[in-house]
Design a protein around this motif. Structure first.
Motif, PDB file in Angstrom:
ATOM      1  N   ARG A   1    -125.729  15.061 -47.542  1.00 47.28           N
ATOM      2  CA  ARG A   1    -126.636  15.567 -46.511  1.00 47.28           C
ATOM      3  C   ARG A   1    -126.034  15.397 -45.129  1.00 47.28           C
ATOM      4  N   GLN A   2    -125.426  14.226 -44.873  1.00 47.26           N
ATOM      5  CA  GLN A   2    -124.802  13.993 -43.563  1.00 47.26           C
ATOM      6  C   GLN A   2    -123.632  14.953 -43.333  1.00 47.26           C
ATOM      7  N   ILE A   3    -122.870  15.201 -44.387  1.00 51.16           N
ATOM      8  CA  ILE A   3    -121.743  16.119 -44.268  1.00 51.16           C
ATOM      9  C   ILE A   3    -122.235  17.533 -43.992  1.00 51.16           C
ATOM     10  N   SER A   4    -123.290  17.947 -44.689  1.00 50.94           N
ATOM     11  CA  SER A   4    -123.817  19.300 -44.493  1.00 50.94           C
ATOM     12  C   SER A   4    -124.292  19.486 -43.060  1.00 50.94           C
ATOM     13  N   ARG A   5    -124.900  18.447 -42.507  1.00 48.70           N
ATOM     14  CA  ARG A   5    -125.364  18.532 -41.111  1.00 48.70           C
ATOM     15  C   ARG A   5    -124.187  18.545 -40.144  1.00 48.70           C
ATOM     16  N   ARG A   6    -123.174  17.720 -40.421  1.00 43.88           N
ATOM     17  CA  ARG A   6    -122.009  17.654 -39.531  1.00 43.88           C
ATOM     18  C   ARG A   6    -121.265  18.997 -39.504  1.00 43.88           C
ATOM     19  N   LEU A   7    -121.132  19.632 -40.676  1.00 41.43           N
ATOM     20  CA  LEU A   7    -120.364  20.871 -40.762  1.00 41.43           C
ATOM     21  C   LEU A   7    -121.229  22.131 -40.675  1.00 41.43           C
ATOM     22  N   THR A   8    -122.525  21.916 -40.576  1.00 42.77           N
ATOM     23  CA  THR A   8    -123.490  23.029 -40.484  1.00 42.77           C
ATOM     24  C   THR A   8    -123.341  23.974 -41.678  1.00 42.77           C
ATOM     25  N   ILE A   9    -123.368  23.388 -42.861  1.00 41.68           N
ATOM     26  CA  ILE A   9    -123.346  24.160 -44.099  1.00 41.68           C
ATOM     27  C   ILE A   9    -124.417  23.597 -45.028  1.00 41.68           C
ATOM     28  N   ALA A  10    -124.754  24.344 -46.058  1.00 46.24           N
ATOM     29  CA  ALA A  10    -125.788  23.901 -46.992  1.00 46.24           C
ATOM     30  C   ALA A  10    -125.298  22.711 -47.815  1.00 46.24           C
ATOM     31  N   GLU A  11    -126.250  21.829 -48.197  1.00 48.75           N
ATOM     32  CA  GLU A  11    -125.895  20.667 -48.998  1.00 48.75           C
ATOM     33  C   GLU A  11    -125.315  21.095 -50.352  1.00 48.75           C
TER      34      GLU A  11
END
Length: 218
Positions: free
Chosen positions: A172-182
């Motif tokens: 979830r944190q990665i998806s938010r950082r990269l602005t992509i879906a989980e």
């Protein structure tokens, strides 16, 4: 390269061990096509020699205490862009060798190399503009080749995700950082596991660190 008036290859030697400096100078100065024009015990002094002498080759100790060999390499390439840089060092850590090759060094020789190995390596890297010389262990060479293969296989996005995973970030944190879906993160991770032959996030990170693909998070 900058040959002197006699056509000799000009060499700057940077090493913090006095005895090794003496031996290398004696070895090279008896060669009819070589001459040592600068000797230094530190990176800073060596860089100054390179700026003045504009050598054809720089022999650089890769393990001078309290100095960054990569920073020294960058400085030498900036002040003496035509010099071929050969690292001469005891450790042949594959991650460091790979990093230095990426910085533009033309060779890496373990200090177990013979005098003939040193002389022939200098001539080899001066023979053309693309040749690279490695005198390292089979294990290190295998790691370097594996790293190159992985870098060819992993996409830029996969490298970004793997780096964030190494920092203990959740999907979830990665998806938010990269602005992509989980879900996209999960799919990328599955592909990364397959390419690295890993079965978990931790194993993927450990394999990537062991081959120098990414740095271990501090």
């Amino acid at each position: 390269m900058q040959p002197d008036r006699a056509g000799q290859l000009r060499i700057v030697l940077i090493d913090d061990h006095a005895l090794l400096r003496e031996v290398v100078c004696e070895t090279l100065n008896v060669e009819p096509d070589m001459v040592v024009v600068g000797v230094a015990a530190s990176g800073a002094a060596g860089i100054a020699h390179c700026e003045i002498e504009q050598p054809g080759v720089v022999l650089l100790d890769g393990d001078i205490p309290d100095e960054s060999v990569t920073e020294t390499v960058h400085a030498i390439r900036s002040t003496s862009p035509n010099a071929r840089i050969l690292i001469v060092s005891m450790p042949d850590d594959p991650a460091l060798v790979r990093q230095l090759l990426d910085c533009g060094v033309r060779g890496y020789l373990n200090k177990s190399a013979s005098r003939n190995d040193l002389v022939s390596s200098i001539r080899a890297v001066c023979a053309d503009n693309i040749r690279i010389v490695l005198h390292i262990s089979v294990e290190a060479l295998t790691h370097i080749a594996t790293t190159a293969n992985c870098q060819d296989k992993l996409t830029r996005r996969e490298m970004e995700i793997l780096t964030l995973v190494s920092k203990a970030m959740s999907n979830r944190q990665i998806s938010r950082r990269l602005t992509i879906a989980e879900g996209t993160v999960k799919r990328h991770l599955g592909t990364i596991f397959t390419k690295l032959g890993a079965r978990s996030r931790l194993e993927a990170v450990n394999k990537a660190v062991s081959i120098g693909l990414i740095a271990r998070a501090g």
